[in-house]
Structures are given as structure tokens and as C-alpha cells.
Design a protein around this motif. Structure first.
Motif, mmCIF file in Angstrom:
data_model
loop_
_atom_site.group_PDB
_atom_site.id
_atom_site.type_symbol
_atom_site.label_atom_id
_atom_site.label_comp_id
_atom_site.label_asym_id
_atom_site.label_seq_id
_atom_site.Cartn_x
_atom_site.Cartn_y
_atom_site.Cartn_z
ATOM 1 N N LEU A 83 -87.902 7.435 25.455
ATOM 2 C CA LEU A 83 -88.462 8.033 24.241
ATOM 3 C C LEU A 83 -87.359 8.318 23.225
ATOM 4 C CD1 LEU A 83 -90.765 9.582 22.677
ATOM 5 C CD2 LEU A 83 -89.960 11.606 23.864
ATOM 6 N N ALA A 84 -86.252 8.899 23.713
ATOM 7 C CA ALA A 84 -85.144 9.248 22.810
ATOM 8 C C ALA A 84 -84.592 8.004 22.136
ATOM 9 C CB ALA A 84 -84.046 9.963 23.601
ATOM 10 N N ARG A 85 -84.481 6.955 22.910
ATOM 11 C CA ARG A 85 -83.936 5.708 22.365
ATOM 12 C C ARG A 85 -84.869 5.133 21.299
ATOM 13 N NH1 ARG A 85 -83.233 0.542 26.309
ATOM 14 N NH2 ARG A 85 -82.656 -0.995 24.789
ATOM 15 N N ARG A 86 -86.158 5.162 21.586
ATOM 16 C CA ARG A 86 -87.114 4.612 20.626
ATOM 17 C C ARG A 86 -87.184 5.462 19.369
ATOM 18 N NH1 ARG A 86 -92.535 3.747 23.709
ATOM 19 N NH2 ARG A 86 -93.212 3.099 21.645
ATOM 20 N N LEU A 87 -87.098 6.766 19.535
ATOM 21 C CA LEU A 87 -87.104 7.645 18.364
ATOM 22 C C LEU A 87 -85.892 7.369 17.476
ATOM 23 C CD1 LEU A 87 -88.322 11.063 19.767
ATOM 24 C CD2 LEU A 87 -89.223 9.929 17.751
ATOM 25 N N ARG A 88 -84.744 7.176 18.135
ATOM 26 C CA ARG A 88 -83.547 6.917 17.341
ATOM 27 C C ARG A 88 -83.677 5.586 16.589
ATOM 28 N NH1 ARG A 88 -79.203 3.594 18.157
ATOM 29 N NH2 ARG A 88 -79.440 3.621 20.400
ATOM 30 N N HIS A 89 -84.202 4.582 17.275
ATOM 31 C CA HIS A 89 -84.396 3.274 16.633
ATOM 32 C C HIS A 89 -85.313 3.398 15.426
ATOM 33 C CE1 HIS A 89 -82.997 0.028 19.537
ATOM 34 N NE2 HIS A 89 -82.356 1.139 19.790
ATOM 35 N N ALA A 90 -86.429 4.098 15.661
ATOM 36 C CA ALA A 90 -87.412 4.235 14.586
ATOM 37 C C ALA A 90 -86.805 5.007 13.424
ATOM 38 C CB ALA A 90 -88.656 4.940 15.103
ATOM 39 N N ALA A 91 -86.049 6.047 13.751
ATOM 40 C CA ALA A 91 -85.450 6.870 12.695
ATOM 41 C C ALA A 91 -84.433 6.057 11.902
ATOM 42 C CB ALA A 91 -84.777 8.098 13.306
ATOM 43 N N ALA A 92 -83.698 5.205 12.582
ATOM 44 C CA ALA A 92 -82.675 4.422 11.893
ATOM 45 C C ALA A 92 -83.302 3.316 11.063
ATOM 46 C CB ALA A 92 -81.709 3.835 12.914
ATOM 47 N N ALA A 93 -84.459 2.811 11.516
ATOM 48 C CA ALA A 93 -85.070 1.676 10.809
ATOM 49 C C ALA A 93 -85.761 2.135 9.523
ATOM 50 C CB ALA A 93 -86.066 0.975 11.725
ATOM 51 N N ALA A 94 -86.666 3.047 9.631
ATOM 52 C CA ALA A 94 -87.403 3.493 8.442
ATOM 53 C C ALA A 94 -87.953 4.879 8.742
ATOM 54 C CB ALA A 94 -88.542 2.534 8.140
ATOM 55 N N PHE A 95 -87.232 5.871 8.299
ATOM 56 C CA PHE A 95 -87.624 7.238 8.647
ATOM 57 C C PHE A 95 -88.889 7.641 7.906
ATOM 58 C CE2 PHE A 95 -87.500 11.631 9.422
ATOM 59 C CZ PHE A 95 -86.774 11.760 10.578
ATOM 60 N N ASP A 96 -89.800 8.267 8.583
ATOM 61 C CA ASP A 96 -90.920 8.867 7.860
ATOM 62 C C ASP A 96 -91.302 10.198 8.505
ATOM 63 O OD1 ASP A 96 -92.930 8.585 9.803
ATOM 64 O OD2 ASP A 96 -93.409 6.579 9.121
ATOM 65 N N ARG A 97 -92.203 10.847 7.833
ATOM 66 C CA ARG A 97 -92.548 12.228 8.170
ATOM 67 C C ARG A 97 -93.110 12.366 9.590
ATOM 68 N NH1 ARG A 97 -92.599 15.963 4.507
ATOM 69 N NH2 ARG A 97 -92.555 14.535 2.775
ATOM 70 N N ILE A 155 -79.197 10.821 17.197
ATOM 71 C CA ILE A 155 -80.441 10.932 16.435
ATOM 72 C C ILE A 155 -80.307 11.922 15.274
ATOM 73 C CG2 ILE A 155 -81.528 12.765 17.838
ATOM 74 C CD1 ILE A 155 -84.087 10.939 17.643
ATOM 75 N N GLY A 156 -79.404 12.914 15.455
ATOM 76 C CA GLY A 156 -79.223 13.917 14.408
ATOM 77 C C GLY A 156 -78.812 13.283 13.097
#
Lengths: 504, 221
Positions: A212-226, A255-256
Motif C-alpha cells: 500500500l505504501a509503495r502504491r501510495l507513493r507512486h500515485a502521489a509522485a505521478a499525479a497528486f490529488d485530494r 512519501i512525505g
């Protein structure tokens, strides 16, 4: 083929061979239950990432890279290849961020692969269900079973399929694109899946917290949204074990910084960021703040206000502690200083902090400060200058000279005198004399410094030239008994200036 | 493609769908039993291979199934429709497979004799079956399982039309609804594929997102 192409081809083959040798060793190690394969898995991941073309093809005879057979299937090595081929595996392309755990997972499946219909079916299913992270897989159908052969024979005897009426409407590319984007949206799926595992604890083993942490970081780096902020906020505040494990897993993911550098900074976004900082570890909270400061550096002072608002809620002490100046990118230190300066009690914090940090860090901080604050910080800046290298002193001098503030200029003159101009670049000494004399700041002490035998000759010559150009030239060039003791270079320059004046 | 090759391809696709249908039937036999994931995956694999060999031929083979349209056939049709739409849209393979699996599970939970349950009612029992582990079931496809269950979870918990309209959710509801309409209460016989599409186009728009209705009805070219 050119010499360059030949060389690149040779290098590729060499690297691909190293990868395959290591990967095969990893499969064999896992088959033999070797206890610690982490280092080998890390090596394989590195090998694969470094490959110019990260695709390997499988054939029954072995593994090919760029069309060349580099790992032949034999009993002693590559013995898994024919069975993997039978399971439908035809190609493996490592993604850019393939991880050691992906290698371990793949090697494990190949290590337990048995040359039976059950074994090949199992691997086929595993690959088909996207269970292998970090790769794009080319998968072919399994060989037909007896039941399939029989069904095919029956179907061949049946009447042909009737034609179909064409669909009543057609879908345009403009209509299909947004629907496809919705379906392929990783954040949508992440939110749906997180909601599932937070509601149904029995599903949690299927989505380990580190995944989960890895996917969250990927998603955050790709296109952050609310939606990501909402998910992170829920995990930050969550009291259950899964949320706790997820928080721990975030420690291994940067992720920070991803949050800080991309999250929305409107009031709602700031509130969610605040919750994340409060709920997650100082390591992540600091990452968020450093990401924000990097963003403020890029976009200028327009982003200072939201960061100040956030820092205000944290308090200056916590803000400074979380940011950790030592690991803050040098380019972000100016924004850091600007933000602290606007916090209640910020000036006192800066005064206390500047003497404790390296001159290089201090320069970054004071770079963004307004003149009125520079003036209040002349004492700590004085201390910074005393500890600084010549190049760093030049940077500070440039800042203080640029401020045009007489108090700042006087502070600069004081340090120059105290150091007797030692450890200063000549161009900086020239700039200081020019500006100070132009502003009539402490002309007497500057004159005395120029005349001091404790100051290096090269520095005195620069000072002398600037004095000769200034309103105190007459006084500076007046003959003194002490000049008989001056080095010949000084005497010659004085004589020259008295005779010809300052040369342009 | 020669006529003979086309005939062979069509026969191969029919054979795959016949075998898939055989694998769907046990999934419908005991609707309380934990879901047989491997059987579900085999159904989807056959469907996917058929569509890879020929989208149009697969559509013709589905439409040409014997016109009894029992729950297994309707479940297979729902699975095909979901997979077909997502493949045409260019959705990634992992999501397409998971979404199709969710459709299959929902159809197996909701379609019986008569119209059966709507997606919002079928999703919860389907999820219960899918979360329950079959004894001896190997645990080696967690990502697929999570995504399939996440779809059902979202459909089961959506309380408002607004929640039901999020993302890809309307597709599942629409596909399930079409198979309900295929055999409405009080109607003898069933609607053909063509009737079903026309009826969907005319009737579904007020209740379902028009974009998804069009995507479903457009069908393979």
C-alpha cells in the motif's frame, strides 16, 4: 554496424548475461531454501534496471535478450525455463522501478514450479492475475487439454455461427477516452481497495501495508490529488493495526516529499496536510515540510503564506525540528528562512539557530530575509562570517551590501576589521570598500585598516585603490612617517597614485 | 483470413465458451459456498482468449448460445459484456480481468430464474462468497482478489445515486441490469441480443450514466 554500436551491443550482452546468471542463481537459491537471498535479489533488481532494453524473451531452449540466447536451459542452470514456457510465459519486461521483492516473488514462483499440468497452470494463473509486481508480462495460452480438444472437435461439427447485426451506435474516441481514463485511474483503485481492507480485516493480508505504501507513493509522485490526502489522513488517524502497519511502512517510502511537493494548498488541503503531519512520524512530517519548502523555492514567495499558516499551527520550534536543516536541500533554505522570519518568535529562533549551523546553511537561510530582519541579526551574522570560508564570506557580503542598509554595512565593516581582511576574496574587499566609502560608512576605520601592517599587501593595495577613488582620497594619499616601514609594493603604489592619480 | 481458418477460429471460440459455461454452472449450484476463484479465473481466461482470437466471433458465439438463457448463460454474457467494453476502451488487462471477475460473481449471486437481483443487492452476497476462503485454496493472487472484492465492496456500500455513479461502478450495474431485462418477470421467453441492445439504449439512459450506456451498446465493431 558502427564501432560505437558494436561496443554498445557488447556491453548490453555483458549486462544481460550478468543479470541472467544472477537471476538463475536466485531461483536456484530459493529452490534450495537458502535462508538469506535479499542481497542477491537486490543485485538482480539492479542488474535488470540497468539494462538498456529491459525485456527478456523465453523459448523452450533458454532465455534470450535482444534476440540472442544468453541462458541455455540445462539441468544445472536455467532448468526452470522449459516449464515456465509451458506455463505460457513468453516475455518479461522489468518496469523502471522494479524492486528486489518483485525479483524474490518471481524467483520463488519459478523455484516451486513443477513440470506438471498443475504446476504450469498454477504459474499461468499467478501471472494472469497480475500477481507479479514490477513487470510487464507476455503470456501465451496454455497448451490445449484433452477436454479442449474434444470440445473443439464437437464445435467443428456444429453449424457455423450466424452473422451478427452491426451495433446500433458507434463510440467516438472523444467518448471513450474519459471512460478509459476513469478505469485506468490508479488513485481510484487505490481508494476502492483501501476502503475494502479497512472495512474487511480478513482482506488485509492480500494488500500488505508495504505494498500500500509503495502504491501510495507512486500515485502521489505521478499525479497528486485530494483523494490521496484523504487516504493518508485516514491512515494517519487510524487506530487499527493495519493503519499502524501502514504508518510504519511509510518510513521506507519518501512519501512525505511527494505530498509536500504536490498536495493542494487551499484551506482544506492544508488541514489534511496538518493531520498527516500530526498523525505520521516526524520523518514523514519533515518530508512533507521539506517538499513544501522545495515548492516554495520553485514558485517564489507566493507559496510562503500557506506554509507560514501550516508552520504557525505547528509552532516555530516544532517546524524547525521537523524540517531538519541538515538534510534540507541547500536551495530550499532561503524559503525556510523566509517562513521562520514570519512566524511569531521567528527572529529569536533565527538568532539562536544561525550560530549553530554551518556557514553554508546559514547563508541559505539569511538569503531570503528582509532587511529589517537582517539588521536584527547582525550579531549572529557576524559570528557566521567569522567561521566562514572566503567564498562564503563573499556570498554574505554580497547580501549585506545589496541590502543598502547602513547598519548592515557597518556590521560588515566590523567583521572585515576584526579579521584584518584575512580570509576574504580581493574582489569582495574591493566591493566592500566601494560601497562603504560611497555611503560614508566608517571611513576612518577603513583608512586605518588599509594602513595596517597586519593586513596582507594584496588586500592593502585593493583598499588603497578604492580609497584613492573615494572622497577620502586626499587623506588616504597623504604622506605618513609610517609608510617608510611599508612593503615596497605599497610605497610604489602610493607614489604612483600621488603622481598620476587613479588609473581608470 | 480464409473461410476455413475463420471456421476453425469460430469453432475454437465456441469450444472455449462451452467449457467456460461448464465451469460457470458449479459456481451457481451452491450460492452460499465460498467462491471458487480458480474456476472463475478459468472462465475469464477462456473468455479473454476467445476475444483475443476474435472479438466479433466471440460476440456472435455469445449471441448464438441456445435460446434458453439460463442463469449460467446470462452470467457468462454479463462477464463477456464487461470484458468486451473494457477491452474496447483500452483499460489495462489487470483491471479488465478483475472487473470481469466481479461481474461474473455478481451475476452468479444475483441471477436466477426470473429477473434476479440488481447489482446493488447482488454485490454484498457476492462479496461474502469471495471473501470466504475455500479450504485448500492457494493464496497466490492477492492483487487480483483485492481488486475484485474492492469492486463488490464499493457497489455493496454505495448508498446514493451519486455514490453509485463514481468511476467504473455504473458499468457493473448496467451489465447486471441488462441480464435482468433479458428475462423480465412475467415474460415468456427472453430478449435476443439485438432486442436487448435496443431496449437498453431506449430505456437505460434515464437510470444510468449515458456515457456507459453508449459504451455498452456500441459493442465490438
Amino acid at each position: 554496424m558502427t564501432e560505437r554500436n558494436r561496443s554498445q551491443d557488447k556491453e548490453f550482452q555483458h549486462n544481460a548475461l550478468a543479470l541472467l546468471t544472477n537471476f538463475d542463481a536466485l531461483v536456484r537459491a530459493m529452490a534450495a531454501d537458502v535462508p538469506d537471498t535479499a542481497a542477491l535479489a537486490a543485485q538482480v533488481a539492479q542488474n535488470w534496471r540497468a539494462l538498456a532494453d529491459r525485456t527478456l524473451q523465453l523459448e523452450p531452449a533458454g532465455v534470450l535478450a535482444n534476440g540472442q540466447l544468453l541462458l541455455a536451459a540445462k539441468p544445472e542452470c536455467g532448468s526452470w525455463v522449459p516449464d515456465a514456457f509451458a506455463a505460457g510465459l513468453r516475455g518479461l519486461t522489468a518496469l523502471r522501478d522494479v524492486q528486489p521483492q518483485d525479483m524474490t516473488a518471481l524467483a520463488h514462483e519459478l523455484a516451486i514450479l513443477t513440470p506438471t499440468p498443475h504446476g504450469t497452470d498454477r504459474l499461468h494463473t499467478w501471472l494472469w492475475t497480475d500477481s507479479l509486481g514490477g513487470f510487464r508480462v507476455e503470456l501465451a495460452p496454455l497448451a490445449p487439454t484433452d477436454a479442449e480438444q474434444r470440445a473443439l472437435q464437437d464445435a467443428l461439427l456444429a453449424p457455423p455461427l450466424p452473422p451478427r447485426e452491426p451495433p446500433p451506435i458507434a463510440l467516438s474516441a472523444e467518448e471513450s477516452a474519459p471512460l478509459a481514463a476513469t478505469c485506468n485511474d490508479p488513485v481510484f483503485w487505490l481508494a476502492e481497495e483501501l476502503s475494502l481492507v479497512l472495512t474487511h480485516a480478513e482482506m488485509q493480508p492480500d494488500m500488505p501495508a508495504h505494498d500500500l505504501a509503495r502504491r501510495l507513493r507512486h500515485a502521489a509522485a505521478a499525479a497528486f490529488d485530494r483523494r490521496l490526502l484523504a487516504m493518508l489522513g485516514a491512515l494517519a488517524q487510524g487506530k487499527n493495526d493495519y493503519a499502524r502497519f501502514a504508518r510504519a511502512a511509510f518510513e521506507d517510502e519518501p512519501i512525505g516529499e511527494a505530498i509536500g511537493s504536490r498536495a493542494p494548498l487551499d484551506p482544506a488541503g492544508l488541514q489534511q496536510i496538518g493531520q498527516i503531519i500530526e498523525g505520521l512520524s516526524p520523518h514523514i512530517g519533515g518530508g512533507v515540510l521539506r517538499g513544501l519548502l522545495a515548492r516554495a523555492t520553485e514558485h517564489g514567495e507566493v507559496l510562503d503564506a500557506p506554509i507560514v499558516a501550516l508552520a504557525t499551527t505547528l509552532g516555530v520550534e516544532r517546524f524547525v525540528g521537523l524540517v531538519e536543516l541538515a538534510i534540507l536541500a541547500p536551495i530550499s533554505r532561503s524559503a525556510f528562512g523566509r517562513v521562520i522570519a514570519r512566524l511569531t518568535g521567528g527572529a529569536e529562533w533565527l538568532a539562536e539557530m544561525l550560530p549553530q549551523v554551518t556557514p553554508s546553511e546559514a547563508i541559505g537561510i539569511i538569503h531570503g530575509l528582509p532587511v529589517n530582519l537582517l539588521l536584527r541579526l547582525t550579531k549572529p551574522i557576524h559570528q557566521v562570517l567569522l567561521r566562514a570560508q572566503p567564498r562564503e564570506r563573499s556570498q554574505v557580503a554580497q547580501l549585506l551590501l545589496g541590502s543598502g542598509n547602513l547598519g548592515c554595512l557597518a556590521a560588515l565593516a566590523a567583521v572585515l576589521r576584526e579579521t584584518e581582511a584575512k580570509g576574504w576574496e580581493l574582489r569582495t574587499i574591493r566591493a566592500i570598500y566601494q560601497t562603504l566609502l560611497l555611503n560614508n560608512v566608517e571611513p576612518e576605520p577603513l583608512l586605518k585598516l588599509m594602513q595596517s601592517s597586519r593586513v596582507a599587501v594584496e588586500a592593502r593595495l585593493v583598499m588603497l585603490d578604492e580609497i584613492a577613488r573615494s572622497h577620502i582620497a586626499q587623506e588616504g594619499l597623504r604622506w605618513r612617517m609610517a609608510e617608510l616601514l611599508d612593503p615596497p609594493a605599497i610605497q610604489e603604489r602610493l607614489a604612483q597614485l600621488r603622481k598620476h592619480g587613479v588609473q581608470p | 483470413m480464409s473461410a476455413e481458418a475463420a471456421r476453425e477460429r469460430d469453432a475454437w471460440i465456441v469450444a472455449q465458451l462451452v467449457l467456460a459455461l461448464q465451469e460457470v454452472r458449479p459456481l451457481l449450484a451452491d450460492r452460499e459456498a465460498p467462491w471458487n476463484w480458480i474456476a472463475g479465473i478459468h472462465v475469464l481466461d477462456r473468455m479473454e482468449q476467445s476475444m483475443t482470437r476474435g472479438e466479433d466471433a466471440t460476440a456472435r458465439a455469445i449471441a448464438a448460445m441456445p435460446p434458453r438463457w439460463d442463469p449460467a448463460q446470462r452470467a457468462l454474457a454479463a462477464t463477456w459484456r464487461t470484458m468486451s467494453v473494457l477491452r474496447r476502451l483500452g483499460v489495462d488487462a489487470a483491471t479488465t480481468r478483475a472487473a470481469s471477475h466481479a461481474s461474473l460473481a455478481m451475476a452468479c449471486a444475483g441471477l436466477g430464474q426470473g429477473p434476479g437481483l440488481a447489482a446493488s443487492d447482488a454485490a454484498a452476497p457476492a462479496l461474502t462468497r469471495m471473501i470466504a476462503r475455500r479450504q485448500g485454496e492457494s493464496d497466490d493472487f492477492p492483487r487480483h482478489r483485492v481488486r475484485v472484492c474492492a469492486i463488490l465492496h464499493a457497489l455493496a456500500r454505495a448508498q446514493s445515486d451519486q455514490e453509485r455513479a463514481v468511476g467504473v461502478r455504473p458499468l457493473f450495474a448496467l451489465v447486471q441490469e441488462m441480464e435482468r431485462w433479458r428475462q423480465p418477470a412475467g415474460m415468456d421467453g427472453q430478449r435476443s441480443e439485438t432486442e436487448l441492445l435496443q431496449w437498453t439504449l431506449a430505456q437505460a439512459s434515464p437510470r444510468f450514466d449515458a456515457k456507459w450506456v453508449r459504451a455498452v451498446v456500441a459493442g465490438p465493431a
